[in-house]
Design an enzyme around this catalytic site. Structure first.
Site, PDB file in Angstrom:
ATOM      1  N   SER A 672       0.813  -1.220   0.000  1.00  0.00           N
ATOM      2  CA  SER A 672       0.000   0.000   0.000  1.00  0.00           C
ATOM      3  C   SER A 672       0.840   1.261   0.000  1.00  0.00           C
ATOM      4  O   SER A 672       0.322   2.343   0.265  1.00  0.00           O
ATOM      5  CB  SER A 672      -0.931   0.002   1.218  1.00  0.00           C
ATOM      6  OG  SER A 672      -0.189  -0.019   2.413  1.00  0.00           O
ATOM      7  N   LYS A 715      -6.661   2.959   8.583  1.00  0.00           N
ATOM      8  CA  LYS A 715      -5.814   4.025   8.049  1.00  0.00           C
ATOM      9  C   LYS A 715      -6.491   5.387   8.176  1.00  0.00           C
ATOM     10  O   LYS A 715      -5.836   6.394   8.488  1.00  0.00           O
ATOM     11  CB  LYS A 715      -5.472   3.720   6.597  1.00  0.00           C
ATOM     12  CG  LYS A 715      -4.559   2.504   6.437  1.00  0.00           C
ATOM     13  CD  LYS A 715      -4.318   2.157   4.990  1.00  0.00           C
ATOM     14  CE  LYS A 715      -3.394   0.942   4.863  1.00  0.00           C
ATOM     15  NZ  LYS A 715      -3.187   0.544   3.459  1.00  0.00           N
TER      16      LYS A 715
END
Length: 775
Positions: A672, A715
């Site tokens: 990511s 996140k």
């Protein structure tokens, strides 16, 4: 009259010579010199004294040399005979290489009636000791002795006296004192010998009795076999206990077979111990005992809400489970836990979000017993399935022991830290858990120790984990995953107000009337004193705050009520531990703010890029894994291929490019960080800074497509905690926003993106003047 004269002295270790003793002494160089000097002297005598480590001896024995010869091993030796005690004085001159000392002979004191009485008492003890040892020749010699001093000095031959005791006798000229010491020592040793002999006799007679009982039992078994009888003969009637117990038919049959083996086996056989322990274990299990589940769905939800803030997914799942069981019971259908509802849930999330404590609340809501099984660090398969009962110290597995501890067949069993189960040469516990947690198989779970089918289908299993990726895929496939990603700032404030503060007030012996903490202070602690997805550190800080408040109240430096606001936090908790750092870190080109997921929840990840003169190439630091290394290569290739599009001079990229992810002591890997690396490289090459309020996540392909990633909720929570305002995520992750709390979405500008070029266009600050590539 005592005589004083000089003689050569021989100090001997590990040997104490008393008057009257005849002993051989090995001759080394020093001993040979002493013997030679004695033989050459007028008296022909030498002094033998014990060699002491802590002091110079004060007494010795004047001895004469009986014979010079050799020991059986061939070593030279002298046979000497002790004659008289002597007090050792100062050194004296003499002939030869021997050491000479001045000595004074010790006169024997007068024999009194008291001494004669003590001598008679001591002779009785010595004769008793010698008779126990059947030393008849020595008994005759002792009987013939009449002199009390000679009788006392025979103790030099006594094996039960230590060298220190013999030295004490040597240094005691008074006969009465010597005899008193010997009477005490010999009496104590005789008593110890009698006890030891009695124990030995008891052991011997016990073994003879066991052998006799074994023969009689074998004869009795043979007689019963001829008569066709098979009745128990022991004091513990296991057959009656098994027949009286509430056991399933298959378990009863197996137990009765073991009872038959026990009745036919002898008490000396090790198998009897195994069988008795196995029968006790089987009889202690609650085979047909179950608790009645609560059918009050509304009441169960109220219990869950009262114990935990948020966690609606878990609470909804438990309420659904209750609703299904209630409807099956109403329709007369079989009500079983696993096969009826498939309720094997794993609660996955970072530490401190309430996974473990949720199990107790679930048990309370259902009206069931609760058992916690800690699996962290378990590496032995036998911990789950049990040991074969032929092994020494064999035990059932943890699952069977949990059932026995709960006292019912339908408890709530919490398998804590299931992601930390290891494996080694002793097997794989995770593989053993496959049958336990499979709703289609656990109704016939077989423990190695019991060797019986155990129905676990009515057990409600809950598991907890920090990192889902660490759970074996086959095991995860048998469980229903419920993710607990963490709490927002509003959640933390509400949890602190409703749960943590009352609990810490009680522990600090405070009442809400004595100490109050404002809502703004709680929000300040959540924002700037902790950066965690859970509330564990938050609770520690509240405990510290209340302890200090209690100290101030107790010491008189403060008066109740104490109101703690934002301005008071520095006094109680010190300075804030966390401050927004994105603006500082991104103040120079080449630094981009990414988002990552760790075992502790979501976190921001700063990626730095710079270029220097030198051999063109890419250098990566920060303990990056293979996936992140590949992401960096892809990012550089993409930027080089689209340099014109971004206004990048290729010369800025044909340098030694260094990409670093700080906190180099922490290993990092994951798919990511691609878009963040592209953004950092473009920022470095164009000299344009990345906006300080921007965070991003997503993998990138060679043609710039942004690929979906996991952990969007965690996140975004991390982005909110760190003060970011705009977050770029892959467009294919847009459905994941449904799981994100509304207050987080209100605080963030979340932009789903398809092309990394669009992210760069929005994330970089506008160029000022002529863009210059970073050197």
């Amino acid at each position: 009259m005592s005589q004083t004269y000089s003689v050569p002295v021989l100090f001997v270790p590990d040997l104490v010579v008393l008057p009257g003793m005849v002993v051989p002494i090995p001759l080394d160089d020093a001993a040979q010199a002493t013997v030679d000097a004695a033989r050459a002297s007028e008296s022909g005598k030498l002094l033998i004294a014990p060699r002491l480590d802590d002091r110079y001896p004060t007494y010795g024995v004047i001895a004469s040399i009986v014979q010079i010869g050799r020991m059986p091993g061939g070593q030279s030796a002298a046979v000497v005979k002790g004659e008289t005690r002597a007090h050792i004085g100062s050194g004296a001159p003499g002939n030869g290489a021997a050491l000479w000392v001045e000595i004074t002979e010790v006169d024997e004191p007068e024999i009194t009636d008291e001494v004669k009485t003590l001598a008679a008492d001591y002779k009785k003890l010595v004769l008793a000791m010698l008779q126990r040892r059947e030393a008849w020749q020595i008994i005759d010699a002792v009987n013939k002795m009449t002199d009390p001093s000679d009788l006392a000095d025979t103790a030099g031959y006594s094996s039960w006296l230590a060298d220190a005791q013999k030295r004490q006798l040597l240094e005691t000229p008074d006969i009465a004192k010597r005899l008193t010491l010997l009477i005490d020592w010999t009496g104590e040793h005789l008593a110890e010998t009698e006890v030891s002999d009695k124990i030995a006799d008891d052991v011997r007679s016990g073994m003879e009795k066991q052998q006799k009982e074994f023969l009689l039992r074998q004869q009795l078994n043979a007689i019963r076999k001829e008569l066709g009888e098979d009745e128990p003969d022991g004091a513990d009637d296991y057959r009656a206990r098994v027949e009286a117990a509430d056991l399933p038919d298959r378990v009863r049959e197996a137990a009765l077979r073991e009872v038959g083996k026990l009745e036919r086996a002898s008490d000396q056989s090790p198998e009897t111990g195994w069988i008795r322990t196995w029968l006790d274990t089987v009889l202690d299990l609650p085979w047909n005992v179950t608790t009645t589940d609560s059918t009050d769905i509304k009441g169960a939800r109220e219990i869950l809400d009262a114990d935990h803030h948020g966690l609606d997914d878990v609470k909804d799942r438990i309420v659904e489970y209750l609703a299904v069981r209630a409807r099956r019971a109403e329709r007369g259908l079989q009500v079983v836990g696993g096969r009826g509802s498939g309720a094997v849930m794993v609660l996955a999330g970072p530490p401190g979000v309430g996974k473990t404590s949720l199990g107790e609340s679930v048990a309370r809501a259902l009206g069931r017993k609760f058992v916690r099984v800690a699996l962290g660090g378990v590496r032995d398969e036998a911990e789950i399935r049990g040991h074969r009962r032929t092994y020494v110290g064999a035990l059932p597995g943890r699952i069977v022991r949990a059932i026995g501890e709960a006292g019912s067949m339908n408890p709530v069993v919490l398998l804590d830290e299931i992601d930390k189960v290891g494996s080694d040469y002793r097997g794989d516990p995770a593989a053993a858990l496959l049958e336990v947690l499979d709703p289609a198989q656990n109704h016939t779970f077989r423990d190695h120790y019991l060797d019986l089918d155990l129905d676990l289908s009515d057990v409600l299993f809950l598991a907890t984990a920090n990192v889902v990726e660490n759970i074996p895929s086959a095991l995860l496939d048998r469980m229903e995953l419920v993710t607990i990603d963490g709490y927002t700032e509003d959640d933390k404030v509400a949890i602190a107000r409703d749960f943590l503060l009352p609990r810490q007030d009680e522990r600090a012996a405070l009442t809400p009337d004595e100490v109050t903490v404002s809502e703004d202070a709680l929000r300040e602690i959540a924002a700037n004193y902790t950066r965690e997805p859970g509330v564990r550190q938050f609770e520690r800080l509240l405990a510290k705050l209340l302890r200090k408040a209690a100290t101030n109240l107790e010491s008189g430096t403060a008066q109740a009520p104490v109101a703690i606001g934002v301005d008071d936090l520095k006094e109680y908790l010190g300075r804030p531990r966390f401050t927004p750092e994105s603006a500082e870190r991104t103040a120079v080109p080449g630094v981009a703010t990414g988002l990552a997921v760790t075992g502790m929840g979501g976190d921001v990840l700063f990626i730095e890029a710079t270029g220097t003169d030198g051999e063109p190439g890419l250098k990566l630091t920060g303990q990056l894994g293979d996936v992140m290394k590949e992401s960096a290569q892809i990012a550089l290739s993409y930027v080089c291929a689209h340099a014109d599009q971004f206004g990048v001079d290729l010369a800025a990229l044909q340098k030694a490019i260094h990409v670093h992810v700080p906190a180099g002591a922490v290993p990092k890997d994951g798919p990511s960080a691609g878009v963040t690396m592209v953004t950092a490289l473009v920022s470095m090459a164009t000299g344009r800074k990345v906006r300080a309020d921007v965070g991003m996540t997503g993998e990138v392909t060679l043609n710039g497509r942004v690929l979906p990633i996991g952990g969007v909720k965690q996140k975004l929570l991390a982005a909110q905690r760190n003060g970011l305002k705009t977050v770029f995520i892959p467009q294919r992750n847009e459905p994941d926003l449904d799981d994100v709390p509304a207050e987080v979405l209100d605080a963030l500008d979340v932009r789903p993106m398809v092309d990394v070029a669009d992210i760069i266009a929005q994330a970089l600050e506008p160029a000022t003047g002529v863009a210059t590539a970073a050197a």
